[in-house]
Write an enzyme that holds these catalytic residues in place. Structure first.
Site, mmCIF file in Angstrom:
data_model
loop_
_atom_site.group_PDB
_atom_site.id
_atom_site.type_symbol
_atom_site.label_atom_id
_atom_site.label_comp_id
_atom_site.label_asym_id
_atom_site.label_seq_id
_atom_site.Cartn_x
_atom_site.Cartn_y
_atom_site.Cartn_z
ATOM 1 N N TYR A 17 -12.412 -8.742 -5.771
ATOM 2 C CA TYR A 17 -12.501 -9.935 -6.630
ATOM 3 C C TYR A 17 -13.797 -10.711 -6.459
ATOM 4 O O TYR A 17 -13.790 -11.935 -6.371
ATOM 5 C CB TYR A 17 -11.308 -10.875 -6.380
ATOM 6 C CG TYR A 17 -9.976 -10.191 -6.443
ATOM 7 C CD1 TYR A 17 -9.525 -9.635 -7.628
ATOM 8 C CD2 TYR A 17 -9.173 -10.079 -5.311
ATOM 9 C CE1 TYR A 17 -8.306 -8.990 -7.697
ATOM 10 C CE2 TYR A 17 -7.962 -9.429 -5.366
ATOM 11 C CZ TYR A 17 -7.537 -8.884 -6.566
ATOM 12 O OH TYR A 17 -6.344 -8.247 -6.621
ATOM 13 N N TYR A 144 3.064 -12.051 -8.947
ATOM 14 C CA TYR A 144 1.963 -11.107 -8.706
ATOM 15 C C TYR A 144 2.557 -9.881 -8.018
ATOM 16 O O TYR A 144 3.274 -10.002 -7.025
ATOM 17 C CB TYR A 144 0.882 -11.741 -7.810
ATOM 18 C CG TYR A 144 -0.159 -10.720 -7.411
ATOM 19 C CD1 TYR A 144 -1.175 -10.349 -8.296
ATOM 20 C CD2 TYR A 144 -0.096 -10.071 -6.176
ATOM 21 C CE1 TYR A 144 -2.102 -9.373 -7.950
ATOM 22 C CE2 TYR A 144 -1.025 -9.098 -5.825
ATOM 23 C CZ TYR A 144 -2.018 -8.757 -6.718
ATOM 24 O OH TYR A 144 -2.927 -7.787 -6.382
ATOM 25 N N ASP A 245 10.222 -7.430 -4.772
ATOM 26 C CA ASP A 245 8.908 -7.084 -4.219
ATOM 27 C C ASP A 245 8.714 -7.903 -2.944
ATOM 28 O O ASP A 245 8.332 -9.072 -3.000
ATOM 29 C CB ASP A 245 7.826 -7.383 -5.267
ATOM 30 C CG ASP A 245 6.414 -7.180 -4.734
ATOM 31 O OD1 ASP A 245 6.251 -6.952 -3.530
ATOM 32 O OD2 ASP A 245 5.474 -7.254 -5.547
ATOM 33 N N LYS A 274 2.141 -4.016 3.394
ATOM 34 C CA LYS A 274 1.395 -4.976 4.213
ATOM 35 C C LYS A 274 1.774 -4.933 5.708
ATOM 36 O O LYS A 274 1.253 -4.125 6.453
ATOM 37 C CB LYS A 274 1.551 -6.371 3.644
ATOM 38 C CG LYS A 274 0.799 -6.572 2.321
ATOM 39 C CD LYS A 274 0.864 -7.999 1.873
ATOM 40 C CE LYS A 274 0.193 -8.249 0.543
ATOM 41 N NZ LYS A 274 -1.250 -8.371 0.616
HETATM 42 N N1 PMP Z 1 3.092 -7.288 -4.343
HETATM 43 C C1 PMP Z 1 2.822 -8.429 -3.713
HETATM 44 C C2 PMP Z 1 3.867 -9.502 -3.667
HETATM 45 C C3 PMP Z 1 1.589 -8.615 -3.077
HETATM 46 O O1 PMP Z 1 1.320 -9.777 -2.450
HETATM 47 C C4 PMP Z 1 0.637 -7.567 -3.113
HETATM 48 C C5 PMP Z 1 -0.729 -7.682 -2.448
HETATM 49 N N2 PMP Z 1 -1.327 -8.874 -2.431
HETATM 50 C C6 PMP Z 1 0.968 -6.385 -3.793
HETATM 51 C C7 PMP Z 1 2.201 -6.285 -4.383
HETATM 52 C C8 PMP Z 1 -0.012 -5.252 -3.859
HETATM 53 O O2 PMP Z 1 -0.191 -4.662 -2.625
HETATM 54 P P1 PMP Z 1 -1.518 -3.815 -2.314
HETATM 55 O O3 PMP Z 1 -2.649 -4.781 -2.311
HETATM 56 O O4 PMP Z 1 -1.240 -3.214 -0.965
HETATM 57 O O5 PMP Z 1 -1.629 -2.787 -3.382
#
Ligand code: PMP
Length: 433
Positions: A17, A144, A245, A274
């Protein structure tokens, strides 16, 4: 670090970004230990970010390192098609046991975004296999879910990347943000929009997808657990799948193992990433219930149509097993509670600062929302000079430190934020990036 390296980095390497022509600065880190990042000039920074929710045990943890070293000496990788191995089996046993009940079938993949793609494809294939193909998802505004196409299509339609790719992205349905906050008193009627949209559109919907409790990159907002309970009830009533998620929230960050535990619900599909490996290796998992897995398997395809090259990577699984073993004695709960108390003491009074719109804290997450966008580059550089690593975005200065942080280091993070809010220059000229 030698200036040539930094010049090469600036002119040849994309960072997340930021512009390739006028990038935000990148700080050279040569090592990381515990809660500290060590820059090439010797400066040590207290880490307030856990490398974007991931490094929950801090860096260079001896238990995770040992597990990875042991695994490297056996095999770093082997394909998962037609082969299986202990690190993956052990990890999947742990995930089935730890996650909310009923999530019994595990799909391992590479990153959070891919875990979301997998979840969405599972939902699509499930309906196809039932002989009733459906293609629409219901998601939350300010949500997101990642940067790949499926994930983008269910992320906030206004403040994410929708505009850039709008002719390419599938159109889904969105519920306005969930106003009632975590910790507020619930009022009957708060859920009306969610119920109304589901009632009106259920015949076309495959699934409801949401970040449980914490909306992260879309605005660092914490919503009331009753929304989750009601979403679960509505999904049951209208036979929709519920996808949680938990890529950011999993593994204790919110004060529970998983954010769904705050509402006592089980989704039909959960996405993890993560902190799964304690922030050491890229790995994600999408778990679903047996009914979904069996329905997909009975469909025309006879199997789920996804199979990444690095699926079940043994080295990443070994790191994840070690990371989870560090959590199993539950001592993280006390650590997260202590961090929460420190965040409340240090950040809540800042709500009176003229630049601050709101302060919110949940578990080991503290958020200061400012009224104006932040001059990221200037503030970042100032934080580095204060000896802390805090990376604000948009109007959010937030902390999610490693669980192993001590109170003195926490104090440094909190003082840095509180002092920054007294500097006008950080809140007048936002960067264009
Ligand atoms: N879902 C959520 C809630 C996230 O916070 C993130 C990453 N910031 C993702 C999906 C995507 O994960 P990645 O960056 O490992 O592809």
């Amino acid at each position: 670090m030698h200036i040539d390296y930094l010049m090469f980095d600036r002119y040849h390497i994309w960072h997340p970004y930021t512009s390739m022509t006028n990038p935000l600065p990148s700080y050279p880190v040569i090592s990381a230990l515990g809660y500290e990042l060590i820059l090439s000039n010797g400066r040590r920074l207290v880490d307030g970010m856990s490398s974007w929710w991931a490094a929950i045990h801090g860096y260079n943890h001896p238990v995770i390192n040992q597990a990875m070293n042991d695994q490297i000496s056996r095999m770093s990788h082997v394909m998962f098609g037609g082969i299986t191995h202990y690190p993956a089996i052990e990890l999947c046993q742990r995930l089935v046991a730890l996650t909310p009940s009923g999530l019994d079938c595990v799909f391992l993949s590479d990153s959070g975004s891919v875990a979301v793609e997998v979840a969405m494809k599972m939902a699509l294939q499930y309906w196809q296999a039932r002989g009733k193909p459906r293609h629409k998802f219901l998601a939350l505004r300010q949500g997101y879910h990642g940067d790949t196409f499926g994930a983008m299509s269910v992320s906030d339609p206004d403040n994410s990347m929708h505009q850039l790719y709008q002719d390419y992205l599938p159109k889904h349905l969105f519920v306005n943000s969930l106003q009632r906050r975590f910790g507020e008193i619930w009022r009957d009627g708060d859920e009306l929009e969610l119920s109304r949209i589901i009632a009106a559109n259920h015949a076309y919907l495959t699934a409801v997808i949401l970040e449980p409790i914490v909306q992260g990159a879309g605005g660092m907002y914490f919503y009331h657990p009753n929304y989750l309970k009601i979403a679960r009830k509505l999904c049951d009533q209208y036979e929709l799948l519920l996808i949680a998620d938990e890529i950011a929230t999993g593994f204790g960050r919110t004060g529970e193992w998983f954010a769904c535990n705050h509402a006592g619900i089980s989704p039909d599909i959960i996405c993890l990433g993560k902190a799964l490996t304690g922030g050491t290796m890229t790995l994600s998992a999408t778990l679903t219930c047996r009914n979904v897995a069996e329905t997909i398997s009975k469909g025309d395809a006879g199997c789920f149509m996804h199979g990444p090259t690095f699926m079940g990577n043994p080295l990443a699984c070994a790191a994840a097993n070690a990371s989870i073993s560090l959590l199993e004695d539950e001592s993280w709960r006390t650590r997260v509670d202590t961090i929460a108390t420190q965040l409340r003491t240090g950040l809540l009074p800042l709500v009176n600062n003229k630049h601050v719109r709101d302060v919110r804290i949940l578990g080991a997450i503290g958020v200061v929302e400012t009224k104006l966008p932040i001059a990221i580059s200037a503030l970042q550089s100032w934080f580095v000079n204060q000896g802390v690593w805090i990376r604000p975005f948009s109007r959010y200065i937030y902390l999610m430190p490693p669980y192993i942080i001590d109170s003195e280091a926490m104090q440094r993070l909190l003082c840095a934020i509180s002092s920054a809010l007294n500097c006008e220059k950080f809140f007048v000229t936002p960067d264009k990036y």
